[in-house]
Design a protein around this motif. Structure first.
Motif, PDB file in Angstrom:
ATOM      1  N   VAL A   1       1.275  -1.221  -0.186  1.00 53.65           N
ATOM      2  CA  VAL A   1      -0.218  -0.344  -0.370  1.00 53.65           C
ATOM      3  C   VAL A   1       1.085   1.403   0.369  1.00 53.65           C
ATOM      4  CG1 VAL A   1      -1.556   1.387   1.437  1.00 53.65           C
ATOM      5  CG2 VAL A   1      -2.014  -1.302   1.388  1.00 53.65           C
ATOM      6  N   ILE A   2       1.354   1.844  -1.559  1.00 52.71           N
ATOM      7  CA  ILE A   2       2.265   2.993  -1.098  1.00 52.71           C
ATOM      8  C   ILE A   2       1.034   4.310  -1.297  1.00 52.71           C
ATOM      9  CG2 ILE A   2       4.455   3.846  -2.739  1.00 52.71           C
ATOM     10  CD1 ILE A   2       4.090   0.552  -4.413  1.00 52.71           C
ATOM     11  N   TYR A   3       2.106   5.329  -0.246  1.00 52.97           N
ATOM     12  CA  TYR A   3       1.626   6.758  -0.242  1.00 52.97           C
ATOM     13  C   TYR A   3       2.662   7.748  -1.000  1.00 52.97           C
ATOM     14  CZ  TYR A   3      -0.699  10.597   0.809  1.00 52.97           C
ATOM     15  OH  TYR A   3      -1.762  11.750   1.248  1.00 52.97           O
TER      16      TYR A   3
ATOM     17  N   LEU B   1      -6.330  -6.418   4.182  1.00 50.20           N
ATOM     18  CA  LEU B   1      -7.072  -5.764   3.323  1.00 50.20           C
ATOM     19  C   LEU B   1      -8.130  -6.376   2.751  1.00 50.20           C
ATOM     20  CD1 LEU B   1      -3.862  -5.328   0.662  1.00 50.20           C
ATOM     21  CD2 LEU B   1      -4.987  -3.672   2.379  1.00 50.20           C
ATOM     22  N   SER B   2      -8.718  -6.564   3.610  1.00 41.01           N
ATOM     23  CA  SER B   2     -10.468  -7.750   3.556  1.00 41.01           C
ATOM     24  C   SER B   2     -11.048  -6.321   3.327  1.00 41.01           C
ATOM     25  CB  SER B   2     -10.986  -8.901   3.963  1.00 41.01           C
ATOM     26  OG  SER B   2     -10.768  -7.323   5.607  1.00 41.01           O
ATOM     27  N   GLY B   3     -11.040  -5.415   3.796  1.00 39.41           N
ATOM     28  CA  GLY B   3     -12.323  -3.732   3.720  1.00 39.41           C
ATOM     29  C   GLY B   3     -11.818  -2.847   2.359  1.00 39.41           C
ATOM     30  N   VAL B   4     -10.658  -3.163   1.908  1.00 36.13           N
ATOM     31  CA  VAL B   4     -11.233  -2.283   0.622  1.00 36.13           C
ATOM     32  C   VAL B   4     -12.267  -3.135  -0.729  1.00 36.13           C
ATOM     33  CG1 VAL B   4      -9.312  -1.991  -1.694  1.00 36.13           C
ATOM     34  CG2 VAL B   4      -8.115  -1.766   1.084  1.00 36.13           C
TER      35      VAL B   4
ATOM     36  N   THR C   1     -10.841  -3.485  10.168  1.00 28.72           N
ATOM     37  CA  THR C   1      -9.744  -3.269  10.410  1.00 28.72           C
ATOM     38  C   THR C   1      -8.700  -3.133   9.670  1.00 28.72           C
ATOM     39  OG1 THR C   1     -11.247  -5.989  11.569  1.00 28.72           O
ATOM     40  CG2 THR C   1      -8.743  -5.132  10.298  1.00 28.72           C
ATOM     41  N   THR C   2      -9.480  -3.365   8.013  1.00 30.58           N
ATOM     42  CA  THR C   2      -8.037  -2.900   7.819  1.00 30.58           C
ATOM     43  C   THR C   2      -8.090  -0.971   7.738  1.00 30.58           C
ATOM     44  OG1 THR C   2      -9.508  -3.915   5.476  1.00 30.58           O
ATOM     45  CG2 THR C   2      -8.414  -2.063   4.516  1.00 30.58           C
TER      46      THR C   2
ATOM     47  N   ASP D   1      -2.791   4.411   4.020  1.00 31.02           N
ATOM     48  CA  ASP D   1      -4.148   4.927   3.696  1.00 31.02           C
ATOM     49  C   ASP D   1      -5.077   3.731   2.765  1.00 31.02           C
ATOM     50  OD1 ASP D   1      -6.985   5.906   3.589  1.00 31.02           O
ATOM     51  OD2 ASP D   1      -6.514   7.891   2.766  1.00 31.02           O
ATOM     52  N   PRO D   2      -5.035   2.640   3.110  1.00 29.57           N
ATOM     53  CA  PRO D   2      -5.606   1.864   1.617  1.00 29.57           C
ATOM     54  C   PRO D   2      -7.172   2.013   1.639  1.00 29.57           C
ATOM     55  CG  PRO D   2      -5.665   0.660   4.148  1.00 29.57           C
ATOM     56  CD  PRO D   2      -5.148   2.194   4.580  1.00 29.57           C
ATOM     57  N   LEU D   3      -7.810   2.702   2.431  1.00 27.06           N
ATOM     58  CA  LEU D   3      -9.159   3.117   2.023  1.00 27.06           C
ATOM     59  C   LEU D   3      -9.008   4.062   0.971  1.00 27.06           C
ATOM     60  CD1 LEU D   3     -10.827   2.375   5.372  1.00 27.06           C
ATOM     61  CD2 LEU D   3     -10.517   0.352   3.303  1.00 27.06           C
TER      62      LEU D   3
END
Length: 381
Positions: free
Chosen positions: A219-221, A234-237, A316-317, A327-329
């Motif tokens: 996860v690149i910011y 990452l299941s929430g993405v 959770t994500t 910031d995966p979302l």
């Protein structure tokens, strides 16, 4: 006389016609189909995969033995230098026009270098539509794995991630073009799928069969952080991804499993100003069907159970992202687009600047069960 003049005028034109003396056939080249790039001790290590296209052509019968796969490896101060060193040791001319996949190592990501994308965009033979992965595994091992039933590596996840994603949508594959454009946006998060292999799932007779798998993502910011997340983290993405085609969800009720398959979630993320800071309201609307039911339960209760599970995965994500300064979302991009002046005024540089444990104000999930099969939400007895 007129005929002679025509002949004299035509003869010089024959010398201008192109011939076939420099014609090349498919056998005259070695075709690179995948390029892997690692970094160690100040040098780039480039891996290439050569596939025999004569063994790729589909026939009515399956091949009786696995096609040969050659993996090249060379070092250089730059990617292009390593490629040139590789060409020096080849037996025939190398052709880059069929490269369909790039794999970059965790060491390369830590360098935060633009060298790789620069190399791809400057080479006229390389395509921006090629797949790109990250990896924590050995490139030698990744590039040596053939497809099932003695098919070439071109019939694996390394080359066909979209096919796998359509049947099980967790981590969306990404192209070089999307990877590059996302990283140019200071507010945007890039989720780079990571690819690995395991030999625990499939067997070929009595031998364990190696197979490729997307095991997570980096996860690149904007070059600030690039932590690795497992698929579970990452299941929430997937609930905030419109292209989610089929994604399974399992809940446990009364010690019994209930399985469902959901598709194409609709989501809205809205920034709301609370206590001097912007927080986020997330709305999810998703439909699915029951795949397995081991206990009898009312439909309204079943929906609430799935809604709570989806909400839990998103939370959770998000929390895992906070711990890794990620910031995966992709909430930062929403804030930047909808509240640009606020973003610019505060000079946000990393997720920790605009996210905290209370940044998600509310998550509202609505689940619709479109199909319960012929058993009408009752277990088979």
């Amino acid at each position: 006389m007129f005929r002679i003049c025509n002949i004299l005028l035509t003869l010089p034109l024959l010398f201008l016609l192109s011939g076939c003396w420099d014609e090349k056939t498919i056998q005259d080249f070695h075709y690179i189909t995948a390029i892997g790039i690692d970094y160690k001790d100040g040098e780039y290590i480039v891996y290439t995969q050569l596939v025999d296209f004569a063994a790729v052509a589909k026939t009515e019968s399956k091949p009786t033995q696995a096609p040969p796969v050659y993996v090249g490896k060379q070092k250089g101060r730059s990617v292009s230098n390593a490629i040139n060193q590789l060409m020096r040791n080849t037996q025939q001319a190398l052709y880059l026009g069929h490269v369909s996949t790039f794999v970059i190592s965790e060491n390369v990501l830590k360098q935060q270098s633009t060298e790789i994308v620069d190399f791809i965009y400057r080479n006229q033979l390389l395509r921006y539509s090629a797949n790109i992965f990250g990896t924590k595994s050995s490139m030698d091992e990744l590039f040596s794995i053939n497809g099932f039933f003695n098919l070439s590596p071109l019939y694996t996840t390394l080359y066909l991630p979209e096919d796998v994603y359509r049947d099980r949508s967790y981590i969306k594959p990404i192209t070089v073009q999307r990877y590059y454009s996302n990283q140019r946006e200071k507010s945007s998060t890039t989720i780079l799928p990571s690819i690995s292999w395991n030999d625990k799932t499939w067997k070929d007779k009595d031998k364990n069969r190696k197979s490729l798998v997307m095991d997570g993502a980096f996860v690149i910011y904007y070059k600030v952080s690039q932590p690795w997340f497992s698929e579970k983290e990452l299941s929430g993405v997937r609930w905030l991804t419109k292209s989610t085609n089929k994604t399974p969800l399992n809940i446990i009720l009364n010690k019994q499993d209930i399985n469902a398959l959901f598709s194409h979630p609709q989501h809205k993320v809205k920034p709301v100003f609370k206590n001097g800071k912007y927080k986020f309201v997330i709305d999810i609307d998703v439909s699915g069907r029951i795949e397995g039911l081991d206990t009898q339960i009312e439909m309204d209760i079943l929906k609430r159970k799935f809604e709570n599970q989806i909400k839990k995965e998103i939370q959770t994500t998000f929390k895992t992202g906070l711990q890794k300064n990620a910031d995966p979302l992709n909430l930062g991009n929403t804030l930047y687009i909808k509240e640009t002046k606020y973003w610019q005024k505060n000079h946000f540089n990393e997720p920790a600047d605009f996210l905290d444990k209370d940044s998600i104000h509310d998550i509202d999930v609505k689940v619709h069960i479109l199909n319960t099969g012929g058993l009408e939400a009752q277990p088979l007895r």
